[in-house]
Design a protein around this motif. Structure first.
Motif, PDB file in Angstrom:
ATOM      1  N   GLY A  16       1.023  -1.120  -0.272  1.00 39.47           N
ATOM      2  CA  GLY A  16      -0.083  -0.029  -0.499  1.00 39.47           C
ATOM      3  C   GLY A  16       0.631   1.288   0.021  1.00 39.47           C
ATOM      4  N   ARG A  42      -0.268  -8.624  -2.928  1.00 38.37           N
ATOM      5  CA  ARG A  42      -1.058  -9.246  -1.525  1.00 38.37           C
ATOM      6  C   ARG A  42      -1.407  -9.780  -2.126  1.00 38.37           C
ATOM      7  NH1 ARG A  42       3.172  -6.517   0.227  1.00 38.37           N
ATOM      8  NH2 ARG A  42       3.566  -5.084   1.695  1.00 38.37           N
ATOM      9  N   LEU A 100      -1.472   4.959   9.435  1.00 36.60           N
ATOM     10  CA  LEU A 100      -0.806   4.875   7.925  1.00 36.60           C
ATOM     11  C   LEU A 100      -2.002   5.786   7.538  1.00 36.60           C
ATOM     12  CD1 LEU A 100       0.211   0.838   7.370  1.00 36.60           C
ATOM     13  CD2 LEU A 100       1.316   2.552   7.233  1.00 36.60           C
ATOM     14  N   PHE A 128       2.202  -5.206  11.172  1.00 37.64           N
ATOM     15  CA  PHE A 128       2.499  -4.235  10.083  1.00 37.64           C
ATOM     16  C   PHE A 128       2.909  -2.708   9.574  1.00 37.64           C
ATOM     17  CE2 PHE A 128       1.619  -8.968   9.017  1.00 37.64           C
ATOM     18  CZ  PHE A 128       2.662  -9.022   9.077  1.00 37.64           C
ATOM     19  N   HIS A 322      10.839  -1.430   0.831  1.00 34.67           N
ATOM     20  CA  HIS A 322       9.962  -0.330   1.469  1.00 34.67           C
ATOM     21  C   HIS A 322      10.702   0.802   0.905  1.00 34.67           C
ATOM     22  CE1 HIS A 322       7.073  -2.980   3.919  1.00 34.67           C
ATOM     23  NE2 HIS A 322       6.534  -2.013   2.744  1.00 34.67           N
TER      24      HIS A 322
HETATM   25  N1  LIG Z   1       7.179  -2.291  13.522  1.00 34.45           N
HETATM   26  C1  LIG Z   1       7.336  -0.806  12.420  1.00 34.45           C
HETATM   27  N2  LIG Z   1       7.397   0.162  13.212  1.00 34.45           N
HETATM   28  C2  LIG Z   1       7.711   0.955  12.544  1.00 34.45           C
HETATM   29  N3  LIG Z   1       6.831   1.204  11.093  1.00 34.45           N
HETATM   30  C3  LIG Z   1       6.630   0.216  10.794  1.00 34.45           C
HETATM   31  C4  LIG Z   1       7.001  -1.089  11.660  1.00 34.45           C
HETATM   32  N4  LIG Z   1       5.948  -1.750  10.477  1.00 34.45           N
HETATM   33  C5  LIG Z   1       5.809  -1.571   9.220  1.00 34.45           C
HETATM   34  N5  LIG Z   1       5.686  -0.295   9.367  1.00 34.45           N
HETATM   35  C6  LIG Z   1       6.213   1.201   8.256  1.00 34.45           C
HETATM   36  O1  LIG Z   1       4.252   0.451   7.497  1.00 34.45           O
HETATM   37  C7  LIG Z   1       4.363   0.349   6.470  1.00 34.45           C
HETATM   38  C8  LIG Z   1       3.737   0.155   5.827  1.00 34.45           C
HETATM   39  O2  LIG Z   1       3.395  -0.587   4.670  1.00 34.45           O
HETATM   40  P1  LIG Z   1       2.943  -1.489   3.318  1.00 34.45           P
HETATM   41  O3  LIG Z   1       3.222  -0.712   2.054  1.00 34.45           O
HETATM   42  O4  LIG Z   1       3.915  -2.185   3.900  1.00 34.45           O
HETATM   43  O5  LIG Z   1       1.962  -1.416   4.541  1.00 34.45           O
HETATM   44  P2  LIG Z   1       0.072  -1.284   4.339  1.00 34.45           P
HETATM   45  O6  LIG Z   1      -0.867   0.229   3.195  1.00 34.45           O
HETATM   46  O7  LIG Z   1      -0.357  -2.026   5.265  1.00 34.45           O
HETATM   47  O8  LIG Z   1      -0.078  -2.179   2.589  1.00 34.45           O
HETATM   48  P3  LIG Z   1      -0.369  -3.790   2.500  1.00 34.45           P
HETATM   49  O9  LIG Z   1      -1.744  -4.208   2.926  1.00 34.45           O
HETATM   50  O10 LIG Z   1      -0.420  -3.877   1.295  1.00 34.45           O
HETATM   51  O11 LIG Z   1       1.275  -4.266   3.036  1.00 34.45           O
HETATM   52  C9  LIG Z   1       5.478   0.981   5.866  1.00 34.45           C
HETATM   53  O12 LIG Z   1       5.610   2.847   5.955  1.00 34.45           O
HETATM   54  C10 LIG Z   1       7.235   0.702   7.058  1.00 34.45           C
HETATM   55  O13 LIG Z   1       8.077   1.065   7.483  1.00 34.45           O
END
Ligand SMILES: Nc1ncnc2c1ncn2[C@@H]1O[C@H](COP(=O)(O)OP(=O)(O)OP(=O)(O)O)[C@@H](O)[C@H]1O
Length: 361
Positions: A16, A42, A100, A128, A322
């Protein structure tokens, strides 16, 4: 001919984040964007609740024309107008990650025509995604390096966990009076201390939080017996969190003001020892390598580096997918170039001469 910049949502990470960064930059730069193959890597590709709420919030903020904004949609066209500050409210009715959604609007509202408040209901500590404390303790202080007087304030009114959500936060953002200035994350200085919190809520037993605390503290004390490591255990009272949840958030602070974060949210059948020791091992890795930016902050800083005036630099660990994806999106949307170099001990150096973008509204 179409005037959309096209972003491939399947590039590298294929999650995302490409969509979030593309839409944020579209609004800030007032450039229409088409994102294709959204979340192609995904298990359930396309827009989920969190992404859709973020898109609709930015549609409201920028009075955009949008096509393809439906659940599971894999293609989206977004044509923004101007950035209107003000009061915005989102109720996701799920455990969609509040942070997010904030990740999408935070850079945008810095360029708005007035102050903003964004009130979001959803999950504050979900897997996540950044835990809300990470955003408060790691991201926001780091963003001060781009604008010392940035006024962004994140308040937690209620904690919410998967699957019910029910968390609620407020983000206040004051618009910038001048462009973001290039930030330097290069000087680690001396490692000072580790702080943290092991929390539990709802009907979960106390011992989970103590397991989290003990295993995390043990690892840090073993490696740095002379340094302070203070991890507080606390229970969210029912007025602050209705449902079951537990987790840990750790930060390491250095003499030059670097803040490194690590943590995790417990899932069903949570093993406090495992989660606590994983979080402290992750943090210990950053401290040993003397990096200034942790593995998650990396990708979250890219958009700000691309927009700032001058050359921003970071010293970090191995780049995540990422981060490489965020670089791809920022380069496509802004035309800036990122430079990547490798140190002898696993560090990575990322630099970029930013746009110096400023919305003169
Ligand atoms: N433990 C964590 N601490 C801080 N930031 C995190 C952590 N885990 C994930 N993130 C951040 O959250 C964001 C996740 O992006 P990602 O595209 O995977 O998420 P998403 O929109 O939920 O999408 P998807 O469901 O497609 O994975 C990134 O910016 C990542 O750095």
């Amino acid at each position: 001919m179409s005037n959309f910049v096209e972003i491939d949502g399947s590039y590298l990470e294929g999650g995302g984040q490409a969509l979030r960064n593309a839409i944020s930059l579209s609004v800030i730069l007032n450039r229409p964007v088409r994102v294709v193959k959204i979340r192609a890597n995904r298990p359930k590709p396309g827009l989920s609740h969190q992404h859709l709420h973020g898109v609709h919030l930015l549609r409201a903020i920028s009075q955009a024309d949008v096509n393809g904004d439906a659940l599971l949609s894999t293609e989206l066209e977004f044509t923004p107008r101007r950035i209107e500050g003000g009061m915005y409210k989102v109720d996701t009715r799920t455990a969609a990650s509040i942070t997010l959604i904030y990740q999408m609007v935070m850079p945008v509202l810095l360029f708005a025509n007035s102050s903003s408040r964004v009130d979001v209901t959803g999950g504050t500590n979900v897997a996540f995604s950044p835990q809300v404390e990470y955003m408060q303790q790691v991201l926001l202080p780091s963003l001060k390096r781009f604008a010392a007087n940035t006024a962004m304030e994140l308040t937690v009114l209620h904690h919410g966990f998967y699957p019910r959500g029910n968390g609620r936060c407020q983000l206040n953002v004051e618009p910038l009076q001048q462009p973001l200035t290039a930030a330097q994350f290069m000087d680690f200085g001396q490692f000072r201390e580790v702080k943290g919190a092991a929390y539990y809520a709802g009907r979960l037993p106390k011992f989970i939080a103590y397991d989290l605390q003990h295993s995390a503290e043990r690892e840090i004390h073993r490696l740095w017996p002379d340094h302070q490591c203070n991890i507080q255990v606390f229970k969210h009272t029912p007025d602050r969190a209705r449902d079951n949840g537990a987790g840990i958030i750790l930060t390491a602070l250095t003499s030059t003001g670097c803040v490194l974060g690590a943590g995790s949210v417990g899932e069903k059948n949570i093993d406090g020892h495992m989660i606590g020791s994983n979080a402290s091992c992750e943090l210990a890795g950053y401290i040993k390598n003397e990096v200034c930016v942790d593995a998650h902050l990396q990708d979250q800083l890219i958009i700000f580096m691309a927009l700032a005036k001058g050359c921003s630099r970071m010293r970090t660990c191995a780049l995540s997918k990422h981060t490489r994806t965020a670089i791809y999106v920022a380069e496509q949307m802004t035309g800036v170039k990122f430079n990547i170099e490798y140190g002898d001990f696993g560090q990575t150096f990322v630099s970029c001469e930013g746009l110096g973008h400023f919305n003169n509204v």
